[in-house]
Design an enzyme around this catalytic site. Structure first.
Site, PDB file in Angstrom:
ATOM      1  N   LYS A 104       0.863  -1.195   0.000  1.00  0.00           N
ATOM      2  CA  LYS A 104       0.000   0.000   0.000  1.00  0.00           C
ATOM      3  C   LYS A 104       0.887   1.229   0.000  1.00  0.00           C
ATOM      4  O   LYS A 104       1.998   1.198   0.540  1.00  0.00           O
ATOM      5  CB  LYS A 104      -0.894   0.012   1.245  1.00  0.00           C
ATOM      6  CG  LYS A 104      -2.086   0.942   1.131  1.00  0.00           C
ATOM      7  CD  LYS A 104      -3.121   0.380   0.160  1.00  0.00           C
ATOM      8  CE  LYS A 104      -4.526   0.611   0.562  1.00  0.00           C
ATOM      9  NZ  LYS A 104      -5.452  -0.361   0.024  1.00  0.00           N
ATOM     10  N   GLY A 216     -20.770   6.472   3.268  1.00  0.00           N
ATOM     11  CA  GLY A 216     -19.891   6.855   2.174  1.00  0.00           C
ATOM     12  C   GLY A 216     -20.672   7.067   0.898  1.00  0.00           C
ATOM     13  O   GLY A 216     -21.808   6.573   0.745  1.00  0.00           O
ATOM     14  N   GLY A 218     -18.467   7.520  -2.079  1.00  0.00           N
ATOM     15  CA  GLY A 218     -17.353   7.504  -3.032  1.00  0.00           C
ATOM     16  C   GLY A 218     -17.532   6.362  -4.015  1.00  0.00           C
ATOM     17  O   GLY A 218     -18.633   5.826  -4.171  1.00  0.00           O
ATOM     18  N   ASN A 219     -16.444   5.989  -4.654  1.00  0.00           N
ATOM     19  CA  ASN A 219     -16.511   4.983  -5.711  1.00  0.00           C
ATOM     20  C   ASN A 219     -17.071   3.642  -5.219  1.00  0.00           C
ATOM     21  O   ASN A 219     -17.923   3.037  -5.870  1.00  0.00           O
ATOM     22  CB  ASN A 219     -15.112   4.814  -6.313  1.00  0.00           C
ATOM     23  CG  ASN A 219     -15.081   3.777  -7.412  1.00  0.00           C
ATOM     24  OD1 ASN A 219     -14.674   2.646  -7.191  1.00  0.00           O
ATOM     25  ND2 ASN A 219     -15.559   4.146  -8.578  1.00  0.00           N
ATOM     26  N   TYR A 222     -20.826   3.999  -4.165  1.00  0.00           N
ATOM     27  CA  TYR A 222     -21.713   4.278  -5.289  1.00  0.00           C
ATOM     28  C   TYR A 222     -22.070   3.007  -6.066  1.00  0.00           C
ATOM     29  O   TYR A 222     -23.242   2.721  -6.315  1.00  0.00           O
ATOM     30  CB  TYR A 222     -21.098   5.324  -6.232  1.00  0.00           C
ATOM     31  CG  TYR A 222     -22.062   5.738  -7.312  1.00  0.00           C
ATOM     32  CD1 TYR A 222     -23.022   6.714  -7.074  1.00  0.00           C
ATOM     33  CD2 TYR A 222     -22.054   5.118  -8.561  1.00  0.00           C
ATOM     34  CE1 TYR A 222     -23.949   7.074  -8.047  1.00  0.00           C
ATOM     35  CE2 TYR A 222     -22.977   5.460  -9.543  1.00  0.00           C
ATOM     36  CZ  TYR A 222     -23.920   6.439  -9.276  1.00  0.00           C
ATOM     37  OH  TYR A 222     -24.846   6.791 -10.234  1.00  0.00           O
TER      38      TYR A 222
HETATM   39  N1  GLU Z   1      -7.118   0.023  -3.341  1.00  0.00           N
HETATM   40  C1  GLU Z   1      -7.921  -1.133  -3.542  1.00  0.00           C
HETATM   41  C2  GLU Z   1      -7.981  -1.984  -2.291  1.00  0.00           C
HETATM   42  O1  GLU Z   1      -7.841  -1.512  -1.182  1.00  0.00           O
HETATM   43  C3  GLU Z   1      -7.492  -1.913  -4.778  1.00  0.00           C
HETATM   44  C4  GLU Z   1      -6.077  -2.361  -4.793  1.00  0.00           C
HETATM   45  C5  GLU Z   1      -5.625  -2.875  -6.145  1.00  0.00           C
HETATM   46  O2  GLU Z   1      -6.399  -2.916  -7.072  1.00  0.00           O
HETATM   47  O3  GLU Z   1      -4.452  -3.237  -6.211  1.00  0.00           O
HETATM   48  O4  GLU Z   1      -8.262  -3.152  -2.345  1.00  0.00           O
END
Ligand code: GLU
Length: 427
Positions: A104, A216, A218-219, A222
């Protein structure tokens, strides 16, 4: 002491490590990230001044494949939050059984006050700082909070400029037409509802008779709403961040929420216009009220630490299922209460794994240089999500454990086996 997500991730891990009787070497390896980067990002602002931002990337574990996980733009981002999120990514990729590890990234910034050109320079600076340590066979970023396909394509462009070639597998969540996959934008939210649908079937509840409250807008929220509505569910309320007041509000309407209508009255930051919402018959309540609605289903799809020891008591007796669209929305103290009340939880790293699963499909399509139709992507996504849910649910029933523990048992065992096979730890 404030809430520390990484301590929470370690606490969850330690409890399951004990249940599984993991060896000391496996515990030592998996409770800490393998590698972490914390660095300054000097960026030229549009007015000619310089601003220094802080950037992070944490690679928790790559025993099962290259690290995978999003990059967040978040004001006040900390290394501990990124560590927790990277750890959860390891379990997320393992529970849906895709050949990737956990990573991350983040930048402590508020993109709402940055211009597009400033954001572009920030994206490029982040990639330059990490250019030797990320990539298709090392660590693959993706969108997360307040980042999207535009940020991904700037990052890809910087990476390809540095490495002299085309490397579409460096990053996922790219725009369609620039190496992105159809369905990626919808994938996380749709995946949440796929697992919810499976859970309701297991509980013998018809989804079209249910009501939900969503935190929420957001994406993730939604598209979760979109699919839930299509399946006949009724959304009683959604909550949304108000960028002017710097707090969130709940938008409630007894006859049901229309997300298209609310989207149409949102500004570029995603904040819903309160006056217009009132005209449309919505009641506006303080943000934390999302939790106390008399509904069947709660969908936290915003931030970590939302259902904690102080708020868990506000959950209505009518709630039967919590589908965790966000990462880390529920603390271990709240878990104890939820367990005792017999509310069915679809744990975050299973429930919201649709995004990374579709990212994996994006990589596969990029590697073949052949792109699937949207239906094909979504069908494959459902297959993966439903089968991951079934395995976790079977384990929960068989061992008579909480769904979160069952998901952890499967994920940790898979990662531990991969690490043992490589000679990184002993059983
Ligand atoms: N950010 C998204 C998650 O927390 C997707 C991560 C990704 O596609 O690598 O799962």
């Amino acid at each position: 002491m404030g809430f520390n997500p990484f301590e929470m991730a370690q606490q969850q891990f330690d409890a399951v490590a004990e249940k599984l009787g993991l060896s000391e070497s496996i515990r030592a390896l998996l409770r800490e990230p393998m590698r972490e980067f914390s660095f300054t990002l000097p960026v030229r602002m549009d007015d000619g001044s310089m601003k220094v931002f802080r950037g992070y990337r944490v690679q928790h574990n790559d025993g099962r494949g290259p690290c995978k996980g999003g990059i967040r733009f978040y004001p006040g981002e900390t290394i501990d939050t990124v560590r927790a999120l990277a750890t959860w990514m390891t379990w997320k990729c393992a529970v849906v059984d895709i050949p990737l590890g956990g990573g991350k990234g983040g930048i402590d910034c508020d993109p709402r006050v940055l211009s597009m050109t400033e954001q572009e320079r920030l994206c490029r600076a982040w990639v330059r700082a990490l250019s030797a340590n990320v990539g298709p066979v090392q660590d693959v970023p993706a969108p997360d909070m307040m980042t999207n396909g535009q940020h991904m394509i700037w990052m890809l462009d910087e990476y390809e400029t540095i490495h002299h070639g085309k490397f579409p597998g460096f990053i996922t969540g790219k725009p369609v037409g620039s190496g992105g996959s159809l369905g990626r934008t919808e994938a996380t939210g749709y995946g949440v509802i796929c697992t919810l649908h499976e859970a309701l079937k297991a509980l013998h509840i018809d989804i079209s008779t249910t009501t939900a409250s969503v935190q929420g807008f957001g994406n993730v929220a939604y598209y979760a709403c979109e699919r839930y509505l299509k399946l006949g569910g009724k959304i009683v309320s959604v909550s949304c961040w108000d960028n002017t007041d710097k707090k969130s509000y709940v938008y409630k309407r007894a006859t049901g929420v229309d997300i298209v209508e609310l989207k149409a009255i949102s500004d570029k930051f995603g904040s819903i216009d309160k006056n217009k919402a009132k005209e449309l018959g919505y009641e506006i309540l303080p943000g934390e009220c999302w939790l106390e609605q008399d509904v069947d289903i709660l969908i936290p799809a915003a931030l970590e630490n939302q259902i904690n020891k102080d708020t868990v008591g506000r959950i209505s007796n009518s709630v039967k299922v919590i589908a965790e669209g966000a990462n880390g929305p529920t603390t271990p103290e709240a878990d104890e209460v939820i367990k005792a009340r017999n509310i069915f939880v679809i744990p975050d790293f299973l429930c919201n794994a649709g995004g990374v699963t579709c990212s994996y499909f994006e990589q596969v399509q990029c590697n073949m240089n052949y792109f699937w139709e949207k239906d094909e992507v979504l069908e494959k996504l459902d297959l993966k999500m439903a089968s991951a849910f079934q395995k976790v649910h079977e384990m929960a029933v068989q061992k008579n454990v909480y769904m979160r523990d069952a998901a952890y048992m499967i994920a940790i065992d898979r990662v531990a086996s991969a690490c043992v096979a490589r000679g990184w730890a002993i059983r």
